[in-house]
Design an enzyme around this catalytic site. Structure first.
Site, PDB file in Angstrom:
ATOM      1  N   CYS A 128       5.899  -0.207   7.543  1.00 28.97           N
ATOM      2  CA  CYS A 128       5.502   0.946   6.740  1.00 28.97           C
ATOM      3  C   CYS A 128       6.681   1.363   5.872  1.00 28.97           C
ATOM      4  O   CYS A 128       7.810   1.424   6.356  1.00 28.97           O
ATOM      5  CB  CYS A 128       5.103   2.103   7.661  1.00 28.97           C
ATOM      6  SG  CYS A 128       4.696   3.611   6.765  1.00 28.97           S
ATOM      7  N   LEU A 129       6.414   1.663   4.608  1.00 29.22           N
ATOM      8  CA  LEU A 129       7.499   2.080   3.707  1.00 29.22           C
ATOM      9  C   LEU A 129       8.165   3.375   4.180  1.00 29.22           C
ATOM     10  O   LEU A 129       9.305   3.649   3.819  1.00 29.22           O
ATOM     11  CB  LEU A 129       6.959   2.279   2.280  1.00 29.22           C
ATOM     12  CG  LEU A 129       6.476   1.016   1.548  1.00 29.22           C
ATOM     13  CD1 LEU A 129       5.861   1.380   0.204  1.00 29.22           C
ATOM     14  CD2 LEU A 129       7.617   0.028   1.364  1.00 29.22           C
ATOM     15  N   GLY A 183       0.835  -1.192   0.000  1.00 29.00           N
ATOM     16  CA  GLY A 183       0.000   0.000   0.000  1.00 29.00           C
ATOM     17  C   GLY A 183       0.872   1.244   0.000  1.00 29.00           C
ATOM     18  O   GLY A 183       2.018   1.204   0.462  1.00 29.00           O
ATOM     19  N   GLN A 237       3.049   9.818   1.484  1.00 27.20           N
ATOM     20  CA  GLN A 237       4.312   9.066   1.434  1.00 27.20           C
ATOM     21  C   GLN A 237       5.173   9.411   0.226  1.00 27.20           C
ATOM     22  O   GLN A 237       6.343   9.041   0.176  1.00 27.20           O
ATOM     23  CB  GLN A 237       4.038   7.561   1.448  1.00 27.20           C
ATOM     24  CG  GLN A 237       3.446   7.092   2.771  1.00 27.20           C
ATOM     25  CD  GLN A 237       3.288   5.594   2.789  1.00 27.20           C
ATOM     26  OE1 GLN A 237       2.312   5.057   2.284  1.00 27.20           O
ATOM     27  NE2 GLN A 237       4.262   4.902   3.349  1.00 27.20           N
ATOM     28  N   HIS A 251      -4.288   1.277   8.022  1.00 25.87           N
ATOM     29  CA  HIS A 251      -2.938   1.842   7.914  1.00 25.87           C
ATOM     30  C   HIS A 251      -2.893   2.986   6.884  1.00 25.87           C
ATOM     31  O   HIS A 251      -2.358   4.058   7.157  1.00 25.87           O
ATOM     32  CB  HIS A 251      -1.962   0.725   7.518  1.00 25.87           C
ATOM     33  CG  HIS A 251      -0.536   1.164   7.402  1.00 25.87           C
ATOM     34  ND1 HIS A 251       0.446   0.724   8.254  1.00 25.87           N
ATOM     35  CD2 HIS A 251       0.078   2.006   6.524  1.00 25.87           C
ATOM     36  CE1 HIS A 251       1.600   1.285   7.914  1.00 25.87           C
ATOM     37  NE2 HIS A 251       1.403   2.061   6.851  1.00 25.87           N
ATOM     38  N   GLU A 252      -3.487   2.745   5.709  1.00 22.93           N
ATOM     39  CA  GLU A 252      -3.413   3.758   4.639  1.00 22.93           C
ATOM     40  C   GLU A 252      -4.252   4.986   4.976  1.00 22.93           C
ATOM     41  O   GLU A 252      -3.838   6.116   4.708  1.00 22.93           O
ATOM     42  CB  GLU A 252      -3.848   3.161   3.299  1.00 22.93           C
ATOM     43  CG  GLU A 252      -2.992   1.999   2.805  1.00 22.93           C
ATOM     44  CD  GLU A 252      -1.492   2.268   2.827  1.00 22.93           C
ATOM     45  OE1 GLU A 252      -1.079   3.419   2.607  1.00 22.93           O
ATOM     46  OE2 GLU A 252      -0.730   1.319   3.096  1.00 22.93           O
ATOM     47  N   HIS A 298      -2.560   7.334   7.257  1.00 23.24           N
ATOM     48  CA  HIS A 298      -1.619   8.243   6.576  1.00 23.24           C
ATOM     49  C   HIS A 298      -2.332   9.512   6.105  1.00 23.24           C
ATOM     50  O   HIS A 298      -1.762  10.603   6.145  1.00 23.24           O
ATOM     51  CB  HIS A 298      -1.013   7.563   5.343  1.00 23.24           C
ATOM     52  CG  HIS A 298       0.202   6.725   5.635  1.00 23.24           C
ATOM     53  ND1 HIS A 298       1.322   7.228   6.235  1.00 23.24           N
ATOM     54  CD2 HIS A 298       0.479   5.413   5.372  1.00 23.24           C
ATOM     55  CE1 HIS A 298       2.233   6.265   6.352  1.00 23.24           C
ATOM     56  NE2 HIS A 298       1.743   5.151   5.840  1.00 23.24           N
TER      57      HIS A 298
END
Ligand code: ZN
Length: 165
Positions: free
Chosen positions: A88-89, A46, A51, A130-131, A134
């Protein structure tokens, strides 16, 4: 395509409020394609607008059933509890095992501006939460249990290169 480096903690853009998307045009389709490319290359399951430095309410994802994008999404229902190792990226190379609701339902718009709903438990439920976090300026560190968060923050501070903040 433009180069979109993935923004990592503590980049302030990860904390910046996002605004809704109002134009469902070719520029948006291109952004979605670019975001998917960045996500697959990372690789991740994702990727949310902030991000890559875009403070807009958009995320892309693929948990193995094919890619999708959600615009202006919100969580409308959660239930249960599920412990899972999440990463997480934007906090690369780190994973933490902690609980979140197992099931989540999100409503928003698809890339054409039509209402769409995604729901699921376990990985899907986790991804939606999670997304969408953000898009609300929240990152994984904010969801960790207090003690785990304290440890994570001091660890991340320690690995930051000297002379840079
Ligand atoms: Zn993330």
């Amino acid at each position: 395509m433009p180069i979109y480096p993935i923004r990592v903690f503590p980049d302030p853009v990860l904390r910046t409020a996002t605004t809704p998307i109002t134009e469902f045009d070719s520029e948006l389709s291109r952004l979605i394609d670019d975001m998917l490319e960045v996500m697959y290359e990372a690789p991740g399951v994702g990727l949310a607008g902030p991000q890559i430095g875009i403070s807009k309410q958009i995320f892309v994802a693929d948990i193995g059933d094919g890619p999708f994008a959600m615009i202006n999404p919100e969580i409308v229902e959660t239930s249960g509890k599920w412990k899972f190792e999440e990463g997480c990226l934007s906090v690369p190379g780190r994973w933490w095992e902690f609980s979140r609701p197992a099931f989540a339902r999100a409503r928003g718009l698809d890339p054409k501006g039509k209402p769409v709903e995604y729901a699921g438990d376990e990985l899907m439920g986790r991804l939606l939460q999670h997304e969408i976090d953000h898009l609300n300026g929240l990152i994984i560190l904010d969801r960790l249990p207090k003690r785990m968060r304290k440890e994570a923050l001091s660890e991340l501070r320690d690995v930051r290169p000297p002379g840079r903040s």
